[in-house]
Structures are given as C-alpha cells and as structure tokens.
Scaffold this motif. Structure first.
Motif, PDB file in Angstrom:
ATOM      1  N   UNK A   5      33.571 -22.042 -11.061  1.00  0.00           N
ATOM      2  CA  UNK A   5      34.772 -22.869 -11.006  1.00  0.00           C
ATOM      3  C   UNK A   5      34.559 -24.066 -10.117  1.00  0.00           C
ATOM      4  N   UNK A   6      35.506 -24.973 -10.195  1.00  0.00           N
ATOM      5  CA  UNK A   6      35.480 -26.136  -9.315  1.00  0.00           C
ATOM      6  C   UNK A   6      36.902 -26.654  -9.178  1.00  0.00           C
ATOM      7  N   UNK A  53      37.137 -20.371  -9.778  1.00  0.00           N
ATOM      8  CA  UNK A  53      38.203 -20.980 -10.587  1.00  0.00           C
ATOM      9  C   UNK A  53      39.399 -20.066 -10.772  1.00  0.00           C
ATOM     10  N   UNK A  54      39.750 -19.302  -9.722  1.00  0.00           N
ATOM     11  CA  UNK A  54      40.834 -18.307  -9.847  1.00  0.00           C
ATOM     12  C   UNK A  54      42.217 -18.948  -9.833  1.00  0.00           C
ATOM     13  N   UNK A  55      42.339 -20.188  -9.458  1.00  0.00           N
ATOM     14  CA  UNK A  55      43.575 -20.997  -9.405  1.00  0.00           C
ATOM     15  C   UNK A  55      44.518 -20.640  -8.249  1.00  0.00           C
ATOM     16  N   UNK A  56      44.142 -19.699  -7.389  1.00  0.00           N
ATOM     17  CA  UNK A  56      45.045 -19.326  -6.291  1.00  0.00           C
ATOM     18  C   UNK A  56      45.407 -20.515  -5.409  1.00  0.00           C
ATOM     19  N   UNK A  58      45.513 -23.700  -6.124  1.00  0.00           N
ATOM     20  CA  UNK A  58      46.386 -24.656  -6.802  1.00  0.00           C
ATOM     21  C   UNK A  58      47.793 -24.099  -6.947  1.00  0.00           C
ATOM     22  N   UNK A  59      47.885 -22.759  -7.150  1.00  0.00           N
ATOM     23  CA  UNK A  59      49.192 -22.133  -7.335  1.00  0.00           C
ATOM     24  C   UNK A  59      50.022 -22.219  -6.053  1.00  0.00           C
ATOM     25  N   UNK A  68      42.263 -27.245 -11.192  1.00  0.00           N
ATOM     26  CA  UNK A  68      41.183 -26.247 -11.221  1.00  0.00           C
ATOM     27  C   UNK A  68      40.479 -26.265 -12.573  1.00  0.00           C
ATOM     28  N   UNK A  69      39.174 -26.166 -12.528  1.00  0.00           N
ATOM     29  CA  UNK A  69      38.345 -26.122 -13.738  1.00  0.00           C
ATOM     30  C   UNK A  69      37.515 -24.841 -13.688  1.00  0.00           C
ATOM     31  N   UNK A  70      37.283 -24.238 -14.843  1.00  0.00           N
ATOM     32  CA  UNK A  70      36.490 -23.010 -14.884  1.00  0.00           C
ATOM     33  C   UNK A  70      35.633 -23.015 -16.141  1.00  0.00           C
TER      34      UNK A  70
END
Lengths: 73, 256
Positions: A5-6, A53-56, A58-59, A68-70
């Motif tokens: 992820x990034x 890239x788990x998005x935590x 950003x959430x 987030x990118x994965x």
C-alpha cells in the motif's frame, strides 16, 4: 497474497494532529520534521515498505487529507 | 516496487468523498467534528440522496458546516435546530432532514426543543456531538461535563452539589415513544468510526419509515478545550467519558 500500500498526503491541508500515526497498525506513518505553509508538522510515510493500504489512517483523519492506494503483488 | 507504481488512480481504495468541499475546515487539529462531517458526507454519498438532504446547523463550532458539505443547509438560532427541522420536514415530507448539534446547543439551551421534537416523533435525524464542554466559547462547563472535570467555569472541577450531574440526553429521549432509533457512538478509532457510519446510514434510512425520530449521540473530543493533544484526548475520552456515556444502541425499533 501479499499486498503493498501507499498513502498520499495533501501536505498543505494536514494539521499534524497525529491521529493517523497513533492508528497505523504497522508503524508506516510519522510526523515530518519539516513544516507546511501553516507551520504544522505534516504526516508522511516514514516506512513506506511496511504500508498494507488498510485505510485506517485515512478513515480517522479529521481533515480527510489522506488518499490510500493498494495493489496486490 | 516503487511508490509511484502503487500511487495510480486504478489502485485507489480510499479518498475524500465528493461531497466534502475543498475548503479547509476551521476546526482545531484532531477535532472530532471533521471526522463526523466525513461520516455524514460518506453516508449521503452511499445512499445517493444528495439532492434530497437538508441539514440544519445551529450555533456552535459546526455553525460553518455549510462550507464543508455540499448539500442544502439551513442555519438555526441557538438550540432551535430540532424545531426548524420539524418545520422543514412537515413542508417537505419527502426530504431527508437532519440537525447537527453540539452538547452546549442540544443539552443546554435547546433541551426543550429536542425533548418535544422527539416526543412528537417527527421523522428527522438528530446528530448530537457530545464533547462534554463548550468548545467554541472557550471551554466552559456544559450540562454533559463529567463530575470532577476542570473547565473555565469549574476550575475546581464540576461538583454535583453546585452544578448537577452529567446529563444523559440519549437515555432520556430513548424513553419517549416517538423515538425509533437512539444510539451512542464514537469516532476515535477506525473500528468505531466505521460502526458510527453504519449507525448513521441506519438513522437516515429510518426516515423512510416515517415512524419517528432517529438520534445519534457521538462521544467526541475537544482537545483544545480539554487542554490535551489530540491523541491524549482520545485516550482520555475512552478512560473517562465511556464509563459515563457507554457506546452502543440504546433503542432500535427500525427493524433493519
């Protein structure tokens, strides 16, 4: 299957609250030593190779500055 | 693999909702208001009801919410948002109407309005942001301030002898038959934030039933008012606010 992820941080909008740093489960994010135009230490990927890239981050970001990118590899 | 290989539009998994405008929020760093705005925007996005939503935001930190979410808004006098929401809902029964109120607004000056709106059972959604303090005016005691909590107006800590007990509004209004859904959530962790979003979707959908008011309390932080860093404030909230304001559904008669 492995994932990489990034994150992309909108540096000028980041207020450096550090909530993303506290909620990153793998220790990817840190607050930078340099500051943005408003004088905040913005968040950035200190250890980009760890990001899943788990998005935590950003959430929980109150100002929604993280994208987030994965990708599966 | 390089970062530039990952950061491509086709690999995007999470980004800013299209309903959130580009204007930077005036909230302090780490303020829960920003996260709650995001949940509202994502909820409206997911239900695809942007054209049918009217928000009512009264006095408080969120008075400028119309600058941040791209829907129709109406300003209300301090505490009077539920009364205004009732009026809008009766004029436009097919619209989704919600109010966005803080604890100083809803639990103090607006107590009468909220109790009677819930008692009439108007199908509106009430979003109640409880941070146990008056954030906008400089950290004075609110009705929801915890016992022993130091604020600008209770420098020795709140005492029930002089100032009463923290007011549990959600439990109070859950007793009323006009309320179809009453829940308490938080947005301090990713899991809590996702759960709060599910509750928000349920609350908005419950307006279709026209059975009664849906009420979401969100226990949140005011790190400036509490004089803490955002991360410390989240920990303090979990340790001190949750025993008094435990998260979870208090009443759910929606049936979905």
């Amino acid at each position: 299957m492995a994932v990489r992820g990034a994150i992309e941080v909108n540096i000028e909008s980041c207020k450096g609250c550090g909530v993303c740093v506290a909620n990153c489960p793998v220790g990817t994010i840190a607050l930078s030593r340099s500051v943005n135009g408003k004088g905040y230490n913005y968040s950035y990927m200190e250890n980009p190779e760890k990001c899943t890239g788990c998005t935590n981050c950003a959430v929980v970001c109150p100002d929604t500055v993280i994208t987030v990118y994965r990708v599966k590899i | 693999m390089n970062i530039s290989d990952i950061i491509k539009p086709e690999n995007k998994v999470y980004g800013k909702s299209g309903l959130l405008l580009d204007k930077e929020m005036h909230y302090c760093p780490g303020c829960s208001h920003g996260t709650i705005h995001k949940i509202i925007a994502e909820t409206i996005d997911e239900l695809d009801i942007q054209e049918q939503v009217i928000g009512v935001s009264p006095v408080g930190c969120a008075v400028l919410a119309y600058d941040y979410i791209d829907i129709d808004w109406q300003e209300a006098a301090h505490g009077r948002a539920p009364a205004l929401a009732t009026a809008i809902k009766r004029l436009y029964p097919e619209k989704y109407v919600f109010t966005y109120q803080g604890d100083g607004d809803l639990a103090s000056i607006g107590t009468g309005e909220i109790i009677h709106t819930c008692n009439r059972g108007d199908s509106v959604t009430i979003i109640f942001v409880n941070n146990a303090i008056y954030g906008m005016t400089g950290g004075q005691m609110a009705p929801t301030t915890l016992e022993g909590m130091k604020t600008a107006t209770t420098p020795q800590g709140r005492s029930h002898i002089t100032s009463g007990f923290p007011m549990k509004i959600t439990e109070m209004i859950a007793l009323l038959p006009g309320v179809v859904y009453a829940t308490r959530q938080s947005v301090d962790t990713p899991a809590a934030e996702r759960k709060a979003k599910r509750s928000m979707i349920k609350a908005f959908k419950s307006q279709q039933l026209k059975k009664g008011t849906s009420f979401i309390e969100i226990v949140s932080t005011c790190n400036s008012g509490w004089k803490m860093t955002p991360v410390e404030a989240n920990i303090w909230m979990r340790e001190n606010m949750f025993p008094v304001f435990p998260p979870g559904d208090i009443k759910d008669e929606t049936g979905f």
